[in-house]
Structures are given as C-alpha cells and as structure tokens.
Enzyme design. Structure first.
Site, short mmCIF file in Angstrom:
data_model
loop_
_atom_site.label_atom_id
_atom_site.label_comp_id
_atom_site.label_asym_id
_atom_site.label_seq_id
_atom_site.Cartn_x
_atom_site.Cartn_y
_atom_site.Cartn_z
N ASP A 44 0.86 -1.14 -0.11
CA ASP A 44 -0.14 -0.13 0.03
C ASP A 44 0.84 1.16 -0.04
O ASP A 44 2.21 1.11 0.42
CB ASP A 44 -1.04 -0.07 1.28
CG ASP A 44 -2.08 0.89 0.93
OD1 ASP A 44 -2.03 1.61 -0.01
OD2 ASP A 44 -3.15 0.63 1.61
C1 BGC Z 1 -5.19 3.30 0.12
C2 BGC Z 1 -5.43 2.27 -1.02
C3 BGC Z 1 -5.01 2.91 -2.33
C4 BGC Z 1 -3.68 3.76 -2.12
C5 BGC Z 1 -3.54 4.39 -3.58
C6 BGC Z 1 -3.83 3.85 0.37
O1 BGC Z 1 -3.88 4.92 0.97
O2 BGC Z 1 -5.17 2.47 1.42
O3 BGC Z 1 -6.36 1.56 -0.99
O4 BGC Z 1 -5.25 2.10 -3.23
O5 BGC Z 1 -4.03 4.61 -1.06
O6 BGC Z 1 -4.11 5.76 -3.77
#
Ligand code: BGC
Length: 773
Positions: free
Chosen positions: A273
């Site tokens: 993530d």
């Molecule tokens: C979120 C993800 C997301 C990623 C990219 C993160 O903060 O938890 O779900 O895909 O950001 O935007």
C-alpha cells in the site's frame, strides 16, 4: 561473498551492452532480459515510479506523470523495452482527474455501486458485468491495473472503509470479489485485491497491530482473499499498512509467501500500500518477504535494494525472483502491448450497467404495503422530499475509493424521471443549505487532513431541522413523504457511534415529525438510507411505512431508487452483513478504537504505553464476528444477515444434497408464489457435527440467485461446494479439518429464515497448511 561476486559480474556484463544489442522484453524472453539487467535496473523495477510523490505532500492519488490523478506507476526501463505501467484507484470505478491542463476534453469515469451494494446483489454474473465495464474504462483511460477490489471483512460496523468492502462473511466476500476480478481481467487489465490482510480499522491504520488468532485469520480475514485468489487469479495483491500479530503485512513473510504463494498457489505480484520508506521497516525486508513492488516508490528504496545486495544482506536470488514476477506482470499489460486507448469509454453504456446493478443491490428493509408506488401500493404523484442527502445524494464514499463521476442523479431528478414530482419549497430550502454547507466545509477544513481534501468527494454535512409548520404545509400538496438519511465515510477515519452509527437528534426529530404529520393525514412515509455502512434503525423503524437501504449506489443513484419505489424493478438485494440493534452488540465494538477518553489516551501515550485500539487491537472475539456471533448466541438483531424483502413471495421445495468425489451439490426449487415477477436468493448454511472445535451454529457455504421468475414460475437452483469448504481451521495441527459425521444443509432466504434442510454424511479430511502467524 559468492552472491556478491555474481551480482557484480552480472552488472558489468549488462552495463557493457548497448541499447542496440540489449534484448527487448517479450513474453517469451523474460530469462534473457533478466540476465541482461543491471542490479540498478532490477532495483528500479521493484520500486514504483513516483519520484517526487512525497515532496509534493500528496499521500494518495497524486502520481500524475502518465495519467493525471492515477495513484501510481511502475518504472520504465527503455533500454530493455520495459514500459511504465499505470495503477489507478478503484474500486468503484477508475479514479483519475476529470480535467487536464491544456485540453477541454474531460476524463470522467463512471461511478459504480460501492462494494457493499455490489455484494447485496448476491449476483455474481451481474458483478462480473460491472467488473468488465470497470476493466474497460481502466484500459480506455490508459491504465493497466485498478486498485481493487477491497475484500477486508466487515469486522465491525464502525470501520470507515466498510463501504469499499463486501461483507461480514468470507464466502460472500470471496465469491463477489472473484466475479469482479474475472470481469475486470476479461478486458486485459489487472486488479489489485486489497488490503492484505486484517486491515479492519482505519484508526492508526499504518501502524496498528491487528492481533488475531490463526484460526480467525484463516477462517475469516484471509478466507475471502483465498477464495478470490484461487478462483480468479488476480494480477496483483496489495499488502496492507497495518501489522498482523506484530509484523507489518508488507514484510510479513508468513502472509506474503507461506500463505499466499505456498498454500494458495498465487503466481502474480504483490505491491505495498502507498507508504514509501518507513523508519521501522527496512526496504530489504519487504523484498525478502515477497513484496515485488514498493509503491508509490522513492528512489532511496532502490538505493537500499542495491546496497542490500552489495552488502550481502539481501540475496540476489530474492531480487531476481521479484523482478521475474514483475516482468511476467508487465508483458500482460496494455502498456506493454501498445493498446490504442481512446480516452473515450462508453459512459452511456456503463451508466446503464451501474443503474441495473445498483437497483439489484438495493435492499428493501421494511414495507407495510405502501410500496411499490403506483402499482399495487399507494398512488403517488407528488412527494415531499426531506433530508439533505435527497438533494446531495451520495454516489460513493470518500478517500481513494471516491470516483470523479460525470454527474450524480439525486432523488429530485430520479423521481422526476419516473414521473413523480417533488416539492419546490423543500427543494429551495435544502439546495440553499447544501450550497452553504459546502462553502462552510471548505472554509473550515483542516489543510493537513488529506482525507478532507476536495478531491476526496462529498463530505459530511449535518442534517438541518425542519419546522413542523413547514411539514404541515407540505403534507397538503404531497401524496407521500421520503426522508433520506445519509452517511458519508471513507479512508483514514473510522465512524463514531453517537453521530454516525446512531441517528442525530435532528434526524430523529425529522422522522418523528414527518411521520406524525403525514400519518395524521393518512399519507405514507418512506425512509431511504443513503449510506455505505450500517446504521441504527430499531429506535425509529416503527415509524416509517417502508425503509429502503440504497447504500451509495453510484452515479445513477436517484434513478435506481425510483426504480425500486415504483416497482419498475422488484427488490432482490439481501444484506451482506447483520444490522445490529446497537453498535455495542458486536463483540468487537468493545475493543474497537474510539471508546477511550482523551485524558486516558494522552496519559498512556505520554507514558509510553501501547494504547489499545490504536497501537494494537486484540481480536478478542475470535471467529465470533457478524452472524456467527448473533445467530449462535441468539442475540436479537435489527435485520439479520441475508435479509431483504421483495414485492412478491417465494416458496422453497425440499432441498437435495449429493456428493460426487470432492464436489457437494445442493439443489432446491424456488417458486414465485406472489403476483409480481421477481428474483430470489437461496442461501445455503451448514451446521457441522460436533467435533474438537467450537463451531458457529451455521455458516454460509453456498448461494444462488434465480432469474426473474414470473408469478407461478419455478426454477431449480444447483449450488456446489467442495468437501474442503466444510473445514474449520485447527491451530494445533495447522490444518483445515473436516470432521467425519452428518452435516445439515439449511437452505433459506436469510440466516434466521430456513425453509428446508437436508443431511449428508461426510468423511473426514485433513489438509495441512504452512505453519504461519
Ligand atoms: C489506500 C489504497 C489505495 C492507495 C493508492 C492508500 O492509502 O489505502 O486503498 O489504493 O492509497 O491511492
């Protein structure tokens, strides 16, 4: 030392190759390209392409170099013909910027129903169509991967991101996710199934330690991932921010390698993530654990990989393993295949799909006969429309899951399209309020709170009070009233019991006043719930004539709601989670964040104590999550798991259950015994014989949905499962164990409404797994 020498000589050979004689990546020369890569190139490929992502202060959705607003990229290595690929959020549609500098063209994407709404359809074929439409927009907008579906379990109704996820039940989660993934990937783009794993809360999500027993992890929190991964082979998996039993998911070898790859046979890539470097998490540990792609990427991470190999702390074999997986991923992407994207997906066609799927996900919670309007129920030409969200309808949630939709159909428009008028006075009052609330919100929002940023979509505005004198005026001209109760939630913040799970005083008063005044005039009141997650209903449901849970149904929301109100579509949505009477009825609420007073919190922090709910969360309830708790222990609920009403009635025949080899088939005939065409969801719950482990009274093991049955028409549903699906996880043996004995298959329309049972004698089975967690 030997490793070090090999790495250095490979680097020397590779760097002496010129761009002309370097092999160019093809699907069939991955070994050759890998052999030609320098260590620096390998390290670059394992780190996302966002060079200045953190310098810009962005946290999510900020990497803009290839597709404005897409969340991230993978690095390009032109010398070897390796293109960059683009990763965009999801999951309810493609999240990119709707406008770009230097062009008048727009790049809006269709806002599809949120996860909870899709799972409420219990219709895997329909979800596959939604997935295909999302996959098509991903591809046409020059992206390669959509960052979804989100398959974390609804452990508790207070999680801010429940709307993106599917259910409190892992089987429903896994089946709906598999359908979504099959749909997206049928378009030749990939998904990232997320957030792996046990990301059950938003509070302190980047560091909280989710402490969970191996049994609860395997049976609940990992099971949805397991089903989806086995059934749909997602291109990518996203490792969550949190820790699981003390170890960050991103460097959790047990999760990323032993369980994911050794036990489940996963072959795609794992990405992190969006966090970059953390002080307490060495980059090389992530690479070793099986994290193939570090997003959004910081050049320093590549340097650390190079340094790790040079110092002998990271084996080049681990780097090569991850690089190979990256190359295998890249050769499948539209970017690699030079797909001629149009930037013009068929938004009209996709609007039809979103309307159809949202309508099928809407759940009718209560109906005293008033609905459907203008068919069999009340005659309604004009409606008094109350509630701020009627005019500011929520199509989706906030955070990275928010899609920039071309429009959102609110209830005024949706009802209007169905030939039902609404009150001009109320429209004036509420529209003015929404305008004011938006300006106030912008003025007051905290600049450092990224999750409150404009781009993150509609925000939370408190409901306003409507004077009973005004309601009295409205009742004269209207045939019925609608009150919309809305809830917004999203990434980074959990929900609070008093103002978000429960109704506010203004909302309560509005329901009481409108119901009293309209009922005194003999006119019905319908409550529409426009929320991504569960709210309290028991204290007020008695007042309303009908209640429909519309979730956050995507951009066509108002039309979907009107389709249900008028009976154009007979509701067939069923709840994918229990609606409790009080939030505290869930055992997990006791250790969910948000319960601690500020003084205790600050004192504990100041004295260096780990704070429960923040630094760590004990899943003390173990496997007793959702209906497994309520049903087994006989706790009363507002609406049970699997519940949902229809405008018609269904009769079930006697279920039959047979076993052939490892496959168990349950069949049941379902007959429409009412007077309107409609669809029914047959749910198969299984009660296991008594064995070593304490088990839930029953667990969902299969389900099926009929086609639209005309009055009097029947259909026989055939639902299958594997013998291993009957297993519970035995921690002592690290194995899935099916106890020998008689299993009772209980088929019904929700967890508390079983219409017929059948028994099957099953032989014992033990399936060993890795010893993990
Ligand atoms: C979120 C993800 C997301 C990623 C990219 C993160 O903060 O938890 O779900 O895909 O950001 O935007």
């Amino acid at each position: 030392m030997k490793k070090l020498k090999t790495a250095i000589s490979a680097t020397l050979i590779a760097t002496t190759m010129t761009a002309q004689n370097a092999p160019q990546l093809r699907a069939d020369n991955i070994d050759e390209v890998l052999a030609a890569m320098t260590l620096e190139e390998k390290a670059k490929l394992l780190v996302g392409g966002a060079n200045n992502f953190f310098d810009q202060g962005a946290v999510v959705g900020g990497e803009a170099s290839l597709v404005a607003g897409a969340a991230g990229t993978t690095a390009a290595i032109p010398r070897l013909g390796i293109p960059a690929t683009v990763l965009t959020d999801g999951p309810a549609g493609v999240r990119i910027n709707p406008t770009r500098e230097g062009t008048d063209q727009t790049f809006y994407a269709t806002g599809f129903p949120i996860g909870s709404c899709l799972s409420s359809t219990w219709n895997t074929e329909l979800v596959r169509q939604v997935g295909a439409a999302i996959g098509n927009e991903t591809k046409e907008y020059r992206c390669d991967v959509i960052l979804g579906p989100g398959v974390n379990l609804h452990r508790n109704p207070l999680c801010g991101r429940n709307f993106e996820y599917y259910s409190e039940d892992p089987l429903l989660t896994g089946k709906i996710a598999a359908a979504y993934i099959q749909g997206v990937q049928s378009e030749g783009v990939g998904v990232s199934i997320k957030h792996y794993a046990v990301n059950s809360q938003e509070t302190d999500r980047t560091s909280v330690d989710e402490r969970v027993s191996p049994r609860a992890a395997r049976e609940l929190y990992l099971k949805g991932f397991e089903i989806a991964i086995r059934e749909s082979a997602p291109w990518t998996v996203m490792a969550s921010y949190n820790r699981v039993n003390g170890v960050y998911s991103m460097k959790n070898h047990d999760l990323l390698t032993k369980i994911l790859r050794d036990d489940w046979g996963y072959k795609g890539i794992v990405m992190t993530d969006w966090i970059g470097i953390r002080k307490d998490l060495p980059t090389i540990d992530e690479v070793y654990a099986g994290n193939d792609l570090l997003e959004p990427g910081q050049p320093k991470q590549s340097e650390e990989i190079v340094e790790g190999v040079r110092s002998g702390k990271l084996a080049i074999a681990d780097v090569d393993r991850n690089v190979r997986r990256m190359l295998e991923y890249i050769v499948k992407t539209p970017s690699f295949l030079h797909y001629a994207y149009t930037n013009k997906p068929d938004l009209k066609l996709h609007a039809d799909i979103t309307r159809k799927s949202a309508t099928e996900g809407i759940v009718l919670l209560k109906n005293n006969g008033t609905l459907p309007w203008n068919m069999t129920g009340s005659k309604v030409k004009t409606v008094a429309l109350f509630g701020e969200k009627s005019y500011n309808f929520l199509s989706g949630g906030t955070g990275s899951g928010c899609v920039h939709t071309p429009y959102v159909v609110d209830l005024v428009e949706g009802l209007g399209n169905a030939g039902i008028g609404t009150s001009a006075v109320l429209t004036e009052i509420y529209r003015k309020y929404v305008e004011y609330a938006k300006v106030k919100f912008q003025a007051e929002r905290h600049p450092a709170r990224w999750y409150q940023m404009d781009a993150f979509g509609q925000q939370k505005y408190p409901e306003i009070s409507i004077n009973p004198i005004c309601i009295n005026n409205e009742v004269k001209a209207a045939d019925a009233a609608i009150i919309t109760i809305g809830r917004q939630a999203g990434e980074g913040v959990d929900r609070d019991i008093d103002t978000e799970f429960n109704l506010t005083n203004e909302e309560r008063q509005l329901i009481y006043d409108v119901c009293n005044i309209f009922h005194a005039a003999g006119k019905p009141v319908v409550v529409v719930i426009n929320s991504g997650s569960v709210i309290e209903t028991s204290s007020w449901s008695g007042y309303a004539d009908a209640i429909i849970c519309a979730w956050q149904p995507g951009e066509e929301g108002g039309n979907s709601v009107a389709d249900i109100l008028t009976g154009k579509v007979n509701p067939s949505g069923r709840l994918p989670m229990t609606w409790p009477i009080a939030a505290e009825d869930h055992p997990s609420t006791a250790n969910y964040p948000g319960k601690m007073d500020l003084y205790t919190f600050e004192t504990m922090k100041a004295n260096g104590y780990p704070v429960p709910g923040y630094d760590y969360t004990d899943h003390q309830e173990g496997i007793w999550v959702g209906y497994r708790h309520f049903d087994t222990r006989g706790v009363k609920v507002a609406y049970p798991f699997g519940y949902g009403l229809s405008y018609t009635t269904f009769e079930y025949g006697k279920p039959q259950v047979t076993q052939k080899g490892e496959v168990i088939e349950v069949s049941v005939s379902v007959k429409n015994t009412g007077s309107m065409p409609g669809k029914e969801v047959a749910q198969v719950y299984v009660s296991a014989p008594k064995g070593q482990l304490d088990k839930p009274a029953k667990e969902l093991k299969a389900f099926g949905k009929t086609r639209e049955l005309k009055p009097g028409e029947s259909q026989t549903l055939k639902m299958t499962l594997q013998r291993r699906d009957l297993a519970s996880f035995d921690e002592q043996q690290s194995a899935w164990v099916v106890d020998e004995g008689t299993y009772t298959f209980k088929v019904g329309s929700h967890v508390l409404d079983i219409r017929g049972t059948a028994a099957l004698k099953v032989k014992a089975l033990v399936e060993k797994t890795s010893k993990a967690l």
